[in-house]
Design an enzyme around this catalytic site. Structure first.
Site, mmCIF file in Angstrom:
data_model
loop_
_atom_site.group_PDB
_atom_site.id
_atom_site.type_symbol
_atom_site.label_atom_id
_atom_site.label_comp_id
_atom_site.label_asym_id
_atom_site.label_seq_id
_atom_site.Cartn_x
_atom_site.Cartn_y
_atom_site.Cartn_z
ATOM 1 N N ASP A 23 34.747 55.069 36.354
ATOM 2 C CA ASP A 23 34.650 54.308 35.114
ATOM 3 C C ASP A 23 34.901 52.836 35.422
ATOM 4 O O ASP A 23 35.881 52.494 36.081
ATOM 5 C CB ASP A 23 35.674 54.821 34.100
ATOM 6 C CG ASP A 23 35.393 54.296 32.699
ATOM 7 O OD1 ASP A 23 34.231 53.942 32.404
ATOM 8 O OD2 ASP A 23 36.339 54.239 31.898
ATOM 9 N N HIS A 66 35.644 43.222 25.900
ATOM 10 C CA HIS A 66 36.652 44.295 25.909
ATOM 11 C C HIS A 66 37.833 43.919 26.806
ATOM 12 O O HIS A 66 38.999 44.051 26.417
ATOM 13 C CB HIS A 66 36.018 45.604 26.378
ATOM 14 C CG HIS A 66 37.016 46.698 26.611
ATOM 15 N ND1 HIS A 66 37.675 47.328 25.572
ATOM 16 C CD2 HIS A 66 37.499 47.263 27.757
ATOM 17 C CE1 HIS A 66 38.507 48.245 26.074
ATOM 18 N NE2 HIS A 66 38.419 48.218 27.392
ATOM 19 N N GLU A 79 36.676 55.388 23.634
ATOM 20 C CA GLU A 79 36.025 54.265 24.296
ATOM 21 C C GLU A 79 34.529 54.546 24.285
ATOM 22 O O GLU A 79 34.063 55.530 24.877
ATOM 23 C CB GLU A 79 36.546 54.072 25.730
ATOM 24 C CG GLU A 79 38.006 53.592 25.736
ATOM 25 C CD GLU A 79 38.481 53.084 27.093
ATOM 26 O OE1 GLU A 79 37.861 53.434 28.120
ATOM 27 O OE2 GLU A 79 39.476 52.333 27.117
ATOM 28 N N GLU A 94 31.050 54.152 25.548
ATOM 29 C CA GLU A 94 30.527 53.734 26.850
ATOM 30 C C GLU A 94 29.139 54.316 27.094
ATOM 31 O O GLU A 94 28.697 55.230 26.405
ATOM 32 C CB GLU A 94 31.471 54.183 27.976
ATOM 33 C CG GLU A 94 32.916 53.725 27.768
ATOM 34 C CD GLU A 94 33.756 53.784 29.029
ATOM 35 O OE1 GLU A 94 33.181 53.899 30.130
ATOM 36 O OE2 GLU A 94 34.993 53.713 28.893
ATOM 37 N N ASP A 107 35.134 57.881 26.585
ATOM 38 C CA ASP A 107 36.255 57.936 27.522
ATOM 39 C C ASP A 107 37.550 57.955 26.708
ATOM 40 O O ASP A 107 38.242 56.948 26.582
ATOM 41 C CB ASP A 107 36.181 56.722 28.454
ATOM 42 C CG ASP A 107 37.317 56.689 29.451
ATOM 43 O OD1 ASP A 107 37.845 57.750 29.791
ATOM 44 O OD2 ASP A 107 37.665 55.575 29.894
ATOM 45 N N ARG A 116 46.605 55.761 24.560
ATOM 46 C CA ARG A 116 47.076 54.402 24.882
ATOM 47 C C ARG A 116 48.558 54.363 25.212
ATOM 48 O O ARG A 116 48.985 53.522 26.032
ATOM 49 C CB ARG A 116 46.783 53.460 23.714
ATOM 50 C CG ARG A 116 45.319 53.329 23.356
ATOM 51 C CD ARG A 116 44.482 52.848 24.513
ATOM 52 N NE ARG A 116 43.074 52.717 24.129
ATOM 53 C CZ ARG A 116 42.099 52.513 25.000
ATOM 54 N NH1 ARG A 116 42.361 52.427 26.301
ATOM 55 N NH2 ARG A 116 40.862 52.412 24.583
ATOM 56 N N LYS A 176 43.877 59.198 30.619
ATOM 57 C CA LYS A 176 42.410 59.287 30.530
ATOM 58 C C LYS A 176 41.890 60.646 30.977
ATOM 59 O O LYS A 176 40.817 61.069 30.547
ATOM 60 C CB LYS A 176 41.776 58.232 31.456
ATOM 61 C CG LYS A 176 42.177 56.798 31.180
ATOM 62 C CD LYS A 176 41.236 56.169 30.208
ATOM 63 C CE LYS A 176 41.405 54.649 30.188
ATOM 64 N NZ LYS A 176 40.452 54.037 29.260
ATOM 65 N N THR A 208 36.758 63.594 29.140
ATOM 66 C CA THR A 208 35.748 62.547 29.005
ATOM 67 C C THR A 208 34.487 63.234 28.499
ATOM 68 O O THR A 208 33.988 64.160 29.139
ATOM 69 C CB THR A 208 35.447 61.884 30.362
ATOM 70 O OG1 THR A 208 36.668 61.427 30.948
ATOM 71 C CG2 THR A 208 34.490 60.712 30.195
ATOM 72 N N GLU A 268 41.127 47.946 20.046
ATOM 73 C CA GLU A 268 40.667 46.612 19.669
ATOM 74 C C GLU A 268 40.434 46.494 18.164
ATOM 75 O O GLU A 268 40.771 45.477 17.554
ATOM 76 C CB GLU A 268 39.368 46.279 20.405
ATOM 77 C CG GLU A 268 39.528 46.195 21.916
ATOM 78 C CD GLU A 268 38.175 46.288 22.593
ATOM 79 O OE1 GLU A 268 37.541 45.251 22.790
ATOM 80 O OE2 GLU A 268 37.746 47.428 22.922
HETATM 81 MN MN MN Z 1 36.806 53.633 29.901
#
Ligand code: MN
Length: 405
Positions: free
Chosen positions: A116, A123, A188, A190, A222, A226, A242, A246, A351
């Site tokens: 990744d 970002h 996430e 992606e 992903d 946090r 993580k 995924t 975000e």
């Molecule tokens: Mn990622």
């Protein structure tokens, strides 16, 4: 290529003749079967005599096709296109068209290694401001190399698979570490690239060789815890925050279908080292959409634009192999979270809610910070295909289930 097919393709279908994504589906006890999507249907490739004779489609996975290389990819795509265009083929082909609606979609290929990246400047800047407010937003290396990490291939799962909330160590400021379910579970948005042709150990692959090795594109979520990530990531980067899951889309869009979506990438300053210099750089003009379903209500949270990514897919591939690391069939490398310069183009809740400090007001849902049990997240993407015809990259869906206690 004319646009006409004898298959009835509904107006606005994400899968017109110009797309023809590959997937692996099962109907009841039948399958898994390697297929190509056309409209609301899937063409079972092993049903077509001359395609079956290639020996690529009777294994219930796209792996043999991926390994076969670009000449075969073009041959199969041309053949399927011709079959679906030629009315004289309808009688022979129609028995092998099945409705997608009552199929189960499976992971289309065996994920070999998973990498990744972190290629969106917006970002990376936002995350820097949120996680390290007193330091420079971008790390010193960010504009010199596409930062990445190796993820966990074995937990790459197909769209529709539930996500069980992970548990792990967390540490609030000023207190001792605790263990428990993540309270800051995030997405996430992606885009992932699927490697077909392997490369030799110790021989780097250049950006110019991208299409010799890369077969196609999938959507990637992903998922990120946090709180676990924030406590564990120094100094070796993401790990358990993580690796629990995924998600990738079931449909794999061949690069050939995205040729019209190639656009110039953003300018890079400072100049990159020669091995990262791409003689024919391109970005992909994919329009992404992140939506959340909570309590029966669905709201689009953001619309990131993939064309604005600072590092190109070719540069990512060149960087990934420049030390001699070899590629294997089924390698997956993802872009990193796709975020644009304005708030409604942000590809993560981190975000969108600015670290949870500024909840996003989602129409019909209310305040959103991080994911709750029962939430369903959907990622979609569209692009312009051959002849200006819009195509959709399928859906990537996941629902959050409670942590195991
Ligand atoms: Mn990622």
């Amino acid at each position: 290529m004319t646009a006409h097919t004898w298959v009835d393709v509904p107006d606005g279908s994400p899968f017109p003749l110009q797309h023809l994504p590959y997937g692996v589906l099962a109907w009841g006890e039948e399958g898994p079967l390697a297929c190509v999507a056309i409209g609301d249907h899937a063409l079972v490739l092993s049903g077509i005599d001359d395609l079956r004779e290639l020996g690529l489609f009777d294994h219930g996975t796209l792996d043999p096709l991926l390994a076969a290389g670009p000449a075969v990819w073009a041959q199969v795509r041309d053949r399927v296109t011709a079959l679906l265009q030629d009315p004289a083929q309808e009688q022979a082909v129609r028995p092998h068209l099945r409705p997608v609606a009552n199929a189960r979609q499976l992971l289309a290929f065996t994920v070999a290694d998973y990498v990744d990246f972190y290629s969106s400047e917006h970002h990376a800047t936002n995350v820097g401001h949120i996680f390290r407010p007193d330091a420079a937003a971008l790390p010193a290396n960010w504009k010199h190399l596409p930062i990445g990490y190796h993820g966990r291939a074995g937990t790459v799962i197909v769209s529709g698979t539930d996500i069980v909330r992970p548990s792990g160590q967390q540490k609030a400021p000023g207190s001792t570490p605790t263990f428990g379910p993540s309270r800051r579970l995030d997405v996430e948005v992606e885009v992932g690239f699927v490697v077909g042709t392997p490369s030799r150990l110790s021989v780097p692959v250049t950006a110019a060789q991208f299409t010799d090795h890369v077969f196609g594109v999938v959507l990637v979520n992903d998922w990120s815890a946090r709180d676990i990530q924030a406590w564990e990531y120094v100094p070796l980067g993401p790990f358990l925050g993580k690796s629990f899951a995924t998600s990738v889309s079931g449909w794999v869009t061949p690069l050939a279908a995205l040729a019209p979506a190639r656009v110039a990438p953003p300018a890079q300053d400072p100049a990159v080292l020669p091995y990262l210099h791409d003689t024919d750089p391109w970005a992909l003009d994919l329009h992404l959409e992140l939506s959340l379903t909570r309590g029966g209500r669905t709201c689009v949270l953001s619309r990131p634009e993939f064309a604005g990514m600072y590092w190109t897919p070719g540069q990512q591939l060149a960087h990934l192999t420049v030390n001699g690391a070899s590629l294997r069939t089924g390698d997956l490398f993802a872009s990193g979270t796709v975020s644009g310069p304005v708030p409604d183009q942000r590809g993560s809740l981190l975000e969108l809610s600015w670290g949870g400090t500024a909840p996003l007001m989602a129409e019909g849902i209310g305040a959103v910070t991080f994911l709750e049990d029962g939430d369903t997240v959907t990622i979609r993407a569209t692009a312009t295909g051959m002849g200006g015809v819009p195509i959709g990259l399928g859906e990537l869906v996941g629902t959050i289930r409670p942590a195991r206690t």
